[in-house]
Design a protein around this motif. Structure first.
Motif, PDB file in Angstrom:
ATOM      1  N   GLN A   2       0.843  -1.195   0.000  1.00 59.00           N
ATOM      2  CA  GLN A   2       0.000   0.000   0.000  1.00 59.00           C
ATOM      3  C   GLN A   2       0.880   1.247   0.000  1.00 59.00           C
ATOM      4  OE1 GLN A   2      -2.439  -0.355   3.577  1.00 59.00           O
ATOM      5  NE2 GLN A   2      -4.257  -0.471   2.288  1.00 59.00           N
ATOM      6  N   LEU A   3       0.393   2.285  -0.672  1.00 58.14           N
ATOM      7  CA  LEU A   3       1.070   3.576  -0.661  1.00 58.14           C
ATOM      8  C   LEU A   3       0.035   4.662  -0.483  1.00 58.14           C
ATOM      9  CD1 LEU A   3       3.654   5.355  -1.160  1.00 58.14           C
ATOM     10  CD2 LEU A   3       2.935   5.423  -3.567  1.00 58.14           C
ATOM     11  N   GLY A   4       0.295   5.550   0.445  1.00 62.11           N
ATOM     12  CA  GLY A   4      -0.497   6.765   0.547  1.00 62.11           C
ATOM     13  C   GLY A   4       0.212   7.860  -0.207  1.00 62.11           C
ATOM     14  N   LEU A   5      -0.502   8.560  -1.080  1.00 65.41           N
ATOM     15  CA  LEU A   5       0.110   9.597  -1.897  1.00 65.41           C
ATOM     16  C   LEU A   5      -0.622  10.913  -1.684  1.00 65.41           C
ATOM     17  CD1 LEU A   5       2.236  10.337  -4.016  1.00 65.41           C
ATOM     18  CD2 LEU A   5       0.615   9.654  -5.783  1.00 65.41           C
ATOM     19  N   VAL A   6       0.106  11.920  -1.247  1.00 61.36           N
ATOM     20  CA  VAL A   6      -0.456  13.245  -1.001  1.00 61.36           C
ATOM     21  C   VAL A   6      -0.025  14.160  -2.137  1.00 61.36           C
ATOM     22  CG1 VAL A   6      -0.624  15.189   0.589  1.00 61.36           C
ATOM     23  CG2 VAL A   6      -0.282  12.865   1.480  1.00 61.36           C
ATOM     24  N   GLY A   7      -0.996  14.618  -2.936  1.00 60.44           N
ATOM     25  CA  GLY A   7      -0.695  15.473  -4.073  1.00 60.44           C
ATOM     26  C   GLY A   7      -0.891  14.715  -5.368  1.00 60.44           C
ATOM     27  N   LEU A   8      -1.987  15.013  -6.062  1.00 61.53           N
ATOM     28  CA  LEU A   8      -2.342  14.272  -7.277  1.00 61.53           C
ATOM     29  C   LEU A   8      -2.354  15.200  -8.489  1.00 61.53           C
ATOM     30  CD1 LEU A   8      -5.250  12.163  -5.732  1.00 61.53           C
ATOM     31  CD2 LEU A   8      -2.895  11.408  -6.174  1.00 61.53           C
ATOM     32  N   GLY A   9      -1.343  16.079  -8.555  1.00 61.34           N
ATOM     33  CA  GLY A   9      -1.210  16.981  -9.697  1.00 61.34           C
ATOM     34  C   GLY A   9      -0.647  16.275 -10.904  1.00 61.34           C
ATOM     35  N   LYS A  10       0.023  17.027 -11.772  1.00 63.56           N
ATOM     36  CA  LYS A  10       0.520  16.452 -13.019  1.00 63.56           C
ATOM     37  C   LYS A  10       1.450  15.278 -12.776  1.00 63.56           C
ATOM     38  CE  LYS A  10       0.171  20.716 -15.734  1.00 63.56           C
ATOM     39  NZ  LYS A  10       0.926  21.763 -16.480  1.00 63.56           N
ATOM     40  N   MET A  11       2.418  15.460 -11.871  1.00 64.64           N
ATOM     41  CA  MET A  11       3.338  14.358 -11.604  1.00 64.64           C
ATOM     42  C   MET A  11       2.749  13.362 -10.634  1.00 64.64           C
ATOM     43  SD  MET A  11       7.295  15.719 -11.606  1.00 64.64           S
ATOM     44  CE  MET A  11       7.895  14.064 -11.312  1.00 64.64           C
ATOM     45  N   GLY A  12       2.153  13.844  -9.553  1.00 58.47           N
ATOM     46  CA  GLY A  12       1.608  12.939  -8.542  1.00 58.47           C
ATOM     47  C   GLY A  12       0.554  12.006  -9.091  1.00 58.47           C
ATOM     48  N   GLY A  13      -0.336  12.540  -9.925  1.00 55.56           N
ATOM     49  CA  GLY A  13      -1.379  11.697 -10.509  1.00 55.56           C
ATOM     50  C   GLY A  13      -0.817  10.614 -11.401  1.00 55.56           C
ATOM     51  N   ASN A  14       0.182  10.968 -12.221  1.00 53.87           N
ATOM     52  CA  ASN A  14       0.808   9.976 -13.092  1.00 53.87           C
ATOM     53  C   ASN A  14       1.606   8.948 -12.296  1.00 53.87           C
ATOM     54  OD1 ASN A  14      -0.223  11.028 -15.451  1.00 53.87           O
ATOM     55  ND2 ASN A  14       1.624  12.147 -16.002  1.00 53.87           N
ATOM     56  N   MET A  15       2.238   9.389 -11.226  1.00 48.17           N
ATOM     57  CA  MET A  15       2.978   8.444 -10.388  1.00 48.17           C
ATOM     58  C   MET A  15       2.035   7.442  -9.739  1.00 48.17           C
ATOM     59  SD  MET A  15       5.677  11.172  -8.758  1.00 48.17           S
ATOM     60  CE  MET A  15       6.330  10.054  -7.521  1.00 48.17           C
ATOM     61  N   ALA A  16       0.894   7.936  -9.270  1.00 55.03           N
ATOM     62  CA  ALA A  16      -0.089   7.030  -8.676  1.00 55.03           C
ATOM     63  C   ALA A  16      -0.529   5.969  -9.681  1.00 55.03           C
ATOM     64  CB  ALA A  16      -1.293   7.826  -8.171  1.00 55.03           C
ATOM     65  N   GLU A  17      -0.764   6.390 -10.909  1.00 56.25           N
ATOM     66  CA  GLU A  17      -1.201   5.449 -11.937  1.00 56.25           C
ATOM     67  C   GLU A  17      -0.116   4.431 -12.253  1.00 56.25           C
ATOM     68  OE1 GLU A  17      -3.410   3.441 -14.743  1.00 56.25           O
ATOM     69  OE2 GLU A  17      -4.033   4.836 -13.170  1.00 56.25           O
ATOM     70  N   ARG A  18       1.137   4.871 -12.329  1.00 53.44           N
ATOM     71  CA  ARG A  18       2.223   3.943 -12.645  1.00 53.44           C
ATOM     72  C   ARG A  18       2.394   2.898 -11.527  1.00 53.44           C
ATOM     73  NH1 ARG A  18       6.370   3.591 -16.361  1.00 53.44           N
ATOM     74  NH2 ARG A  18       8.214   2.448 -15.616  1.00 53.44           N
ATOM     75  N   VAL A  19       2.281   3.339 -10.282  1.00 52.25           N
ATOM     76  CA  VAL A  19       2.398   2.401  -9.160  1.00 52.25           C
ATOM     77  C   VAL A  19       1.240   1.409  -9.166  1.00 52.25           C
ATOM     78  CG1 VAL A  19       2.426   2.214  -6.644  1.00 52.25           C
ATOM     79  CG2 VAL A  19       3.733   4.020  -7.763  1.00 52.25           C
ATOM     80  N   TRP A 116       6.231  12.984 -18.623  1.00 54.98           N
ATOM     81  CA  TRP A 116       6.470  11.786 -19.418  1.00 54.98           C
ATOM     82  C   TRP A 116       6.738  10.559 -18.553  1.00 54.98           C
ATOM     83  CZ3 TRP A 116       5.919  12.274 -24.662  1.00 54.98           C
ATOM     84  CH2 TRP A 116       5.904  13.577 -25.164  1.00 54.98           C
ATOM     85  N   GLY A 117       6.755  10.731 -17.248  1.00 55.78           N
ATOM     86  CA  GLY A 117       7.133   9.641 -16.357  1.00 55.78           C
ATOM     87  C   GLY A 117       6.191   8.454 -16.375  1.00 55.78           C
ATOM     88  N   LEU A 118       4.901   8.693 -16.573  1.00 53.62           N
ATOM     89  CA  LEU A 118       3.955   7.580 -16.607  1.00 53.62           C
ATOM     90  C   LEU A 118       4.338   6.596 -17.698  1.00 53.62           C
ATOM     91  CD1 LEU A 118       1.355   6.128 -15.830  1.00 53.62           C
ATOM     92  CD2 LEU A 118       0.087   7.703 -17.305  1.00 53.62           C
ATOM     93  N   GLN A 119       4.730   7.100 -18.840  1.00 58.67           N
ATOM     94  CA  GLN A 119       5.087   6.248 -19.970  1.00 58.67           C
ATOM     95  C   GLN A 119       6.517   5.714 -19.866  1.00 58.67           C
ATOM     96  OE1 GLN A 119       4.610   8.205 -23.768  1.00 58.67           O
ATOM     97  NE2 GLN A 119       6.023   6.821 -24.814  1.00 58.67           N
TER      98      GLN A 119
END
Length: 315
Positions: A2-19, A116-119
């Motif tokens: 499990q990961l709690g992620l605070v901040g779902l902006g451009k980078m945070g949202g893509n990082m959440a999706e990649r994880v 571009w990090g998600l990809q």
């Protein structure tokens, strides 16, 4: 995990999706409603099973400081906070010491990859104890780019992720990374300007695109410049105003403190300052001095912003 992620902006949202794509559970919180899974930091902590890992991905400075301090009041001993924003490395020891008093671990993570990090994955430079880093390692593995392989087909370890050292080392490494980025962008920009300034070169975007294969100056940044010129060949849709995130300044400050010469990075930082001036006071003084000592012509600016020539002063 499990990961709690605070901040779902451009980078945070893509990082959440990649994880999530890597098979982990992400519970996200953002001040703005929409994609968030919980409505508060308390709700985020309550939704996670101990030992918890909470990754903070909010703007550096006061937003990060206040978020880390609030998490320190909500989390339990054995939990870990990760600051993945562009915080100044000197903030990390303060956060780590405050959290350590409560038995909470702290890891600073410099993250590069942008939108571009998600990809493509993210390059990760982390600081902290081996124990705390190990608790977050499955997330780091999910975020980093796929490992390349050698000529025999064996996976090459360590690419895209580094445990740089103790607390603060991750953000220090990212700071230097961004300072280098400043200088590289400045060099590409200056090369573009010279190509565009002469009549001899008829296809400036084509020349720059030709550099992306087989040359020693090829890079992802160069690829992005080619993309920008494809979308706007003369760059007519934007102004030449460039902000600095702070990390270029911090890099130069550290260079001064440690007597490390950094002429290219320093010049690229000062060029950004110059980009924000409609009419440089420095260059006004230079023009005035040239006129005073050598009688060189200067230009006056009328009320409409035009620049009619002014006759030379006698030598």
């Amino acid at each position: 995990m499990q990961l709690g992620l605070v901040g779902l902006g451009k980078m945070g949202g893509n990082m959440a999706e990649r994880v999530r794509r890597a098979g982990h559970e992400v519970i996200g919180y953002d001040r703005s409603p929409g994609a968030r899974d919980v409505d508060s930091l308390q709700g985020l902590v309550d939704a996670l099973e101990a030992p918890r890992v909470v990754w903070v991905m909010v703007p550096s400075g006061d937003p990060t400081r206040s978020t880390v301090r609030e998490l320190g009041e909500l989390l339990s001993p054995g939990d870990v906070v990760v600051d993945g924003g562009n915080s100044k490395f000197t903030d990390d020891k303060v956060h780590a010491d405050e959290l350590a008093e409560k038995g909470i671990g702290y890891v600073d993570a410099g993250v590069s990859g942008g939108v571009w990090g998600l990809q493509n994955g993210y390059a990760l430079m982390v600081g902290g104890t081996a124990e705390d880093v190990a608790k977050v390692q499955p997330v780091f593995d999910a975020l980093k780019p796929p490992a390349p392989h050698d000529e025999q087909g064996n996976e090459m370890p360590g690419v895209g992720f580094v445990h740089a050292g103790p607390v603060g080392a991750g953000h220090f490494a990212k700071m230097v990374h961004n300072g280098i980025e400043y200088a590289m962008m400045q060099a590409y920009g200056e090369g573009y300007e010279l190509l565009a300034a002469v009549d001899l070169v008829e296809d400036v975007p084509g020349v720059i695109a030709s550099w992306t294969q087989g040359t020693v100056i090829r890079s992802w940044l160069l690829d992005l410049l080619v993309k920008a010129l494809q979308e706007d060949p003369g760059l007519d849709k934007i102004t030449g105003y460039a902000e600095d995130s702070g990390e270029g300044r911090w890099t130069v400050e550290q260079a001064i403190e440690h007597a490390v010469p950094m002429p290219a990075i320093s010049a690229s930082l000062f060029a950004r300052f110059a980009s924000r001036q409609d009419d440089s006071p420095t260059m006004k003084a230079v023009a005035a001095l040239r006129n005073q000592f050598g009688g060189h012509s200067v230009q006056s600016v009328d009320s409409r912003g035009n620049n009619p020539p002014v006759s030379e002063k006698p030598a």
